[in-house]
Write an enzyme that holds these catalytic residues in place. Structure first.
Site: not given
Ligand code: CS2
Ligand code: MN
Length: 358
Positions: A207, A245, A272, A317-318, A331
């Site tokens: 990531h 991501c 992501h 993602d978020h 989340y």
């Molecule tokens: C995730 C990261 O919530 C997020 O932004 O994309 O916390 C991700 O899970 C970690 O960096 C991966 O190890």
């Molecule tokens: Mn991410």
């Protein structure tokens, strides 16, 4: 591609598997063993129990996010050997349970960093936000106190209080670790784990660092096209791959996201996909997934993934906090479900246009 959803486990998540199951087009979850700490061996029994729980709801585990890396491995201290051995054991157990995707990051000390967890947008939704000037004004310990204050009581991954108590010691331990040393430690780790990844066909998907530059003076290397291609080359095995991501690489406006995706053909194992709204460089907030709500062209991102033949899991993602939901920042159920539906819509349109030769 397969549309998936991150799930923090029945003990921690406000979102249930039953709810995830009802999001159209979502068939898999991305999860982890949330009771473990970095460096610990995951038992086969615990992985099996998690798998059974997910499968009982009609979903399946599409990948693990994350098996976190102990700081000793990133620092390269002598005790890393034991932690790498433990990591290999965990990978073996995952492989034995037929799990073939592992997302991880190589960020020193912190996982992603934001300066606000609940910025109010004009429509009343709240979102995670980042402003470099706020980071520059803070020492990390203070930052933890201020962001912990608006986390809805949730503990953010990488920001656990026990860990933060040790933050000063950790900063010290990283004193001699610059970008080159971090690259070397990552290479060492990957070379050690590749045999087990090959044996069990486990795709490792790093990531990116978020934001994609150094914060608090700590080194950060998974930040742009040049560095990620360097990493792919330094351990040139398809099991050494990437979590693409968009919201993390996208923090740096110089990163051309569709171009990066195309350059990583064959090495993106997980995606992501989310949008950011920029006010100026290094000053942004997380928007809804829809292109027009933020600064990215989400069609172009999905199109690039489509064009390289991406066939791994994608997850929204978020998300924003909307409709009064109380959940871990980023989340909640509602906005991420909207995101999944939107991304599925883009994909369907791209796929049909392609097949009709449009
Ligand atoms: C995730 C990261 O919530 C997020 O932004 O994309 O916390 C991700 O899970 C970690 O960096 C991966 O190890
Ligand atoms: Mn991410």
């Amino acid at each position: 591609m397969e549309m998936t959803f991150r799930w923090y486990g029945s003990k921690f998540d406000t979102v249930t598997l039953e709810q995830i199951r009802q999001i159209p087009g979502v068939t898999g979850v991305i999860t982890t063993l949330y009771d473990t700490t970095p460096g610990e061996v995951w038992t086969r029994e615990a992985i099996h129990a998690l798998k059974e729980e997910v499968e009982a709801s009609g979903l399946h585990i599409s990948g693990i996010e994350s098996v976190n890396i102990h700081d000793a491995i990133k620092i390269g201290s002598p005790d890393r050997e034991q932690y790498i051995d433990n990591y290999i054991e965990t990978l073996k157990h995952l492989g034995e349970e037929d799990i073939h995707l592992v997302c991880y990051n190589f960020m020193p000390v912190f996982d992603w960093t934001r300066t606000e967890l609940a910025r109010v947008r004009p429509d009343g939704s709240t979102v995670l936000a980042y402003k470099q000037s706020a980071v520059d004004a803070l020492v990390p310990e203070k930052m933890f106190e201020s962001i912990a204050g608006d986390a809805n009581g949730a503990i953010l991954p990488g920001w656990e209080p026990e860990r933060m108590a040790k933050v000063k010691e950790l900063f010290d331990a990283y004193r001699d670790v610059d970008d080159e040393k971090l690259f070397a430690n990552l290479k060492y780790f990957l070379e050690r784990i590749m045999p087990v990844c090959n044996e069990y066909d486990i795709k490792m998907a790093i990531h990116p660092d978020d934001p994609a530059w150094s914060v608090f003076g700590l080194p950060r290397i998974i930040i742009n096209k040049e560095n990620i291609l360097r990493m792919m080359k330094m351990v040139d095995d398809p099991h050494n791959g990437v979590t693409f991501c968009s919201g993390s690489y996208g923090t740096n406006l110089e990163n051309d996201l569709p171009d990066m995706i195309r350059s990583l053909k064959g090495r993106i194992h997980f995606a992501h996909v989310r949008n950011l709204k920029f006010h100026s460089q290094q000053d942004f907030e997380e928007a809804a997934h829809l292109s027009s709500d933020g600064s990215f062209d989400m069609y172009e991102i999905m199109k690039a993934l489509y064009d390289i033949g991406f066939d791994g899991p994608i997850r929204p993602d978020h998300g924003r906090m909307i409709w009064g939901e109380k959940a871990m920042p980023g989340y909640g159920l509602y906005d991420r479900a909207l995101g999944a539906t939107y991304l599925n819509g883009l994909w369907e349109a791209i796929d049909k246009s392609h097949k009709r030769g449009i």
